[in-house]
Design a protein around this motif. Structure first.
Motif, PDB file in Angstrom:
ATOM      1  N   GLU A   1       4.281   5.450   7.752  1.00 52.22           N
ATOM      2  CA  GLU A   1       3.402   6.195   8.464  1.00 52.22           C
ATOM      3  C   GLU A   1       3.683   7.631   8.905  1.00 52.22           C
ATOM      4  O   GLU A   1       2.954   8.533   8.718  1.00 52.22           O
ATOM      5  CB  GLU A   1       3.178   5.457   9.743  1.00 52.22           C
ATOM      6  CG  GLU A   1       2.463   4.269   9.726  1.00 52.22           C
ATOM      7  CD  GLU A   1       3.484   2.993   9.730  1.00 52.22           C
ATOM      8  OE1 GLU A   1       3.240   1.696   9.748  1.00 52.22           O
ATOM      9  OE2 GLU A   1       4.642   3.305   9.437  1.00 52.22           O
TER      10      GLU A   1
ATOM     11  N   TYR B   1      -4.307  11.162   3.517  1.00 48.10           N
ATOM     12  CA  TYR B   1      -4.881  11.207   4.696  1.00 48.10           C
ATOM     13  C   TYR B   1      -6.291  11.217   4.679  1.00 48.10           C
ATOM     14  O   TYR B   1      -6.806  11.163   5.754  1.00 48.10           O
ATOM     15  CB  TYR B   1      -4.320  12.590   5.599  1.00 48.10           C
ATOM     16  CG  TYR B   1      -2.725  12.204   5.868  1.00 48.10           C
ATOM     17  CD1 TYR B   1      -2.319  11.533   7.053  1.00 48.10           C
ATOM     18  CD2 TYR B   1      -1.799  12.757   5.014  1.00 48.10           C
ATOM     19  CE1 TYR B   1      -1.173  11.391   7.138  1.00 48.10           C
ATOM     20  CE2 TYR B   1      -0.368  12.587   5.369  1.00 48.10           C
ATOM     21  CZ  TYR B   1      -0.047  12.000   6.394  1.00 48.10           C
ATOM     22  OH  TYR B   1       1.142  11.740   7.046  1.00 48.10           O
TER      23      TYR B   1
ATOM     24  N   ASN C   1      -0.313   2.147   4.768  1.00 49.82           N
ATOM     25  CA  ASN C   1       1.043   2.908   4.927  1.00 49.82           C
ATOM     26  C   ASN C   1       2.139   2.286   5.663  1.00 49.82           C
ATOM     27  O   ASN C   1       2.918   2.906   6.454  1.00 49.82           O
ATOM     28  CB  ASN C   1       0.616   4.172   5.424  1.00 49.82           C
ATOM     29  CG  ASN C   1       0.014   4.083   6.647  1.00 49.82           C
ATOM     30  OD1 ASN C   1      -0.067   3.044   7.073  1.00 49.82           O
ATOM     31  ND2 ASN C   1      -0.239   5.207   7.242  1.00 49.82           N
ATOM     32  N   THR C   2       1.919   0.816   5.815  1.00 48.42           N
ATOM     33  CA  THR C   2       2.919   0.107   6.584  1.00 48.42           C
ATOM     34  C   THR C   2       4.202   0.442   6.303  1.00 48.42           C
ATOM     35  O   THR C   2       4.663   0.482   5.214  1.00 48.42           O
ATOM     36  CB  THR C   2       2.532  -1.430   6.485  1.00 48.42           C
ATOM     37  OG1 THR C   2       1.276  -1.487   6.775  1.00 48.42           O
ATOM     38  CG2 THR C   2       3.507  -2.044   7.580  1.00 48.42           C
TER      39      THR C   2
ATOM     40  N   LYS D   1      -3.158   6.317   5.150  1.00 51.07           N
ATOM     41  CA  LYS D   1      -3.579   4.848   4.744  1.00 51.07           C
ATOM     42  C   LYS D   1      -4.442   4.947   3.477  1.00 51.07           C
ATOM     43  O   LYS D   1      -4.942   3.939   3.022  1.00 51.07           O
ATOM     44  CB  LYS D   1      -4.164   4.100   5.895  1.00 51.07           C
ATOM     45  CG  LYS D   1      -5.289   4.554   6.211  1.00 51.07           C
ATOM     46  CD  LYS D   1      -5.772   3.567   7.317  1.00 51.07           C
ATOM     47  CE  LYS D   1      -6.981   4.424   8.264  1.00 51.07           C
ATOM     48  NZ  LYS D   1      -7.651   3.596   9.149  1.00 51.07           N
TER      49      LYS D   1
END
Length: 93
Positions: free
Chosen positions: A47, A80, A43-44, A52
């Motif tokens: 966020e 999540y 999730n860079t 992720k």
């Protein structure tokens, strides 16, 4: 939405935006749908709207889901929680 022309996808997202704008502020909204989008692993940079635990590589439809979630201050909730590799749930907002 995979296989649809770009114009049709843009019309869909525009109409969904209109529906969302018609909902009173403060109301909670859950959208459960199969957008044929893959938001991808990790999730860079995203966020604030997703965890992720997405699967696969992000595709155009997945990017549209993430962008929509950002615009509407929503989350891609099924990212999540870690899922078993044999169990796949399409991305939902």
């Amino acid at each position: 939405m995979v296989g649809c022309e770009l114009e049709e996808k843009e019309r869909f997202w525009s109409e969904l935006d209109e529906v969302m704008e018609s909902i009173p502020t403060g109301e909670r909204v859950v959208i459960k749908a199969d957008f044929n989008g893959h938001v991808g692993e990790g999730n860079t940079g995203d966020e604030e709207v997703m965890g992720k635990f997405g699967l696969k590589e992000r595709n155009l439809e997945g990017q549209l889901v993430v962008d929509f979630a950002k615009t509407m201050d929503m989350s891609v909730v099924n990212t999540y929680f870690q899922k078993k590799a044999t169990y796949y749930v399409e991305d939902a907002i």
